[in-house]
Design a protein around this motif. Sequence first.
Motif, short mmCIF file in Angstrom:
data_model
loop_
_atom_site.label_atom_id
_atom_site.label_comp_id
_atom_site.label_asym_id
_atom_site.label_seq_id
_atom_site.Cartn_x
_atom_site.Cartn_y
_atom_site.Cartn_z
N PHE A 107 0.74 -1.09 0.11
CA PHE A 107 0.02 0.05 -0.04
C PHE A 107 0.94 1.28 -0.17
N THR A 108 2.01 1.28 0.81
CA THR A 108 2.95 2.54 0.82
C THR A 108 3.48 2.54 -0.71
N VAL A 109 4.07 1.49 -1.13
CA VAL A 109 4.58 1.61 -2.48
C VAL A 109 3.39 2.28 -3.62
N LEU A 110 2.32 1.67 -3.63
CA LEU A 110 1.11 2.15 -4.40
C LEU A 110 1.05 3.89 -4.06
N ALA A 111 0.74 3.92 -2.88
CA ALA A 111 0.37 5.42 -2.66
C ALA A 111 1.78 6.28 -3.02
N VAL A 112 2.87 6.05 -2.91
CA VAL A 112 3.96 6.89 -3.34
C VAL A 112 4.02 6.98 -4.98
N SER A 136 9.80 6.05 5.29
CA SER A 136 10.42 5.02 6.10
C SER A 136 9.29 3.93 6.66
N THR A 137 9.55 2.88 7.39
CA THR A 137 8.74 2.11 7.75
C THR A 137 8.06 2.50 9.24
N VAL A 187 3.00 16.09 2.52
CA VAL A 187 2.42 15.09 1.62
C VAL A 187 2.87 13.65 1.99
N GLY A 188 4.28 13.51 1.90
CA GLY A 188 4.89 12.36 1.86
C GLY A 188 4.33 11.61 3.61
N THR A 189 4.44 12.26 4.41
CA THR A 189 4.03 11.81 5.84
C THR A 189 2.40 11.43 5.78
N ARG A 190 1.81 12.32 5.18
CA ARG A 190 0.20 11.94 5.06
C ARG A 190 -0.08 10.45 4.16
N VAL A 191 0.97 10.26 3.22
CA VAL A 191 0.75 9.22 2.49
C VAL A 191 1.15 8.13 3.25
N ALA A 192 2.32 8.09 3.88
CA ALA A 192 2.81 7.05 4.64
C ALA A 192 1.74 6.48 5.75
N ILE A 193 1.05 7.70 6.57
CA ILE A 193 0.17 7.33 7.55
C ILE A 193 -1.20 6.80 6.83
N GLY A 194 -1.46 7.51 5.83
CA GLY A 194 -2.83 6.86 5.26
C GLY A 194 -2.71 5.37 4.70
#
Length: 281
Positions: A107-112, A136-137, A187-194
């Motif tokens: 999910f993280t890869v797809l979101a990025v 990061s993880t 935006v990167g933090t929001r993507v990782a949390i989401g």
Amino acid sequence: MNWLDKLERKFGRFAIPNLTVYLLVGYVIGFGIMFLMPEMLGYLTLEPALILRGQIWRIISWVLIPPTTNLISLVFLVLLYYSLGTALERTWGSFRYNIYIFSGILFTVLAVFGMYVYYYFAHGVEVMLSSVSLISTNYITMSIFLAFAAIYPDMEVLLYFILPIKMKWMAVVYVVMAAYYFIRGGVGTRVAIGASLLNFIIFFFSSRNMRRFGPKERARKARFKRQSAPHMKYTNGAKHRCAVCGRTELDDPCLEFRFCSKCNGNYEYCQDHLFTHEHVK
């Protein structure tokens, strides 16, 4: 059978046992790279632009980037998540735990990649996402914590090995912190949390039997509790006993006990055998 049961029957033999150990070893390796060879860190980040140019190792190498840059915090993190991760794997089984971890990564890869496409088409530039936020993880480990708290909300842990606190209250603090960083972060933090929270929500709401929260089921449980309370007394005054291993809450105060709704009869199991026992028919 739900979708996880069907997948496990077909692909369960490919599950990686002790996945938590590999994940935490990766953190330690990434921490060493960060301080001994910081220039190499740029070859590990999750960068869709560079992946599309052939640097496909970045799809997985970003998992080495540790959630913290502080050595003391890393030690506490490794100790905490080793216990939480191994407990989850014992509860769910290796296959389900693998699915949970790898789906969070996916999910993280797809979101990025979605974020990369947005910047490319909205602004007409091929942006390097590491200049926006370093993925990061950190929030994948957060999803491990939330999963454990959802299963064992009343279990107590020692915060920093000193303060006893129940998992459900620590989960509340985690969620509040995540909401704060989601609002104030980039935006990167929001993507990782989401991505991590999406993984938690999808996994739990698509794999758990939600009927047990219905009014009829709640009434049945309350009626059974009233009827069985006088009879559920074991040796030395114990009130709970696992039907598989025979342990009670007197053997280990941290044990959690649950009844299995799929067994014919009132069989109670500890946390290590709730999802792994053979159902009584």
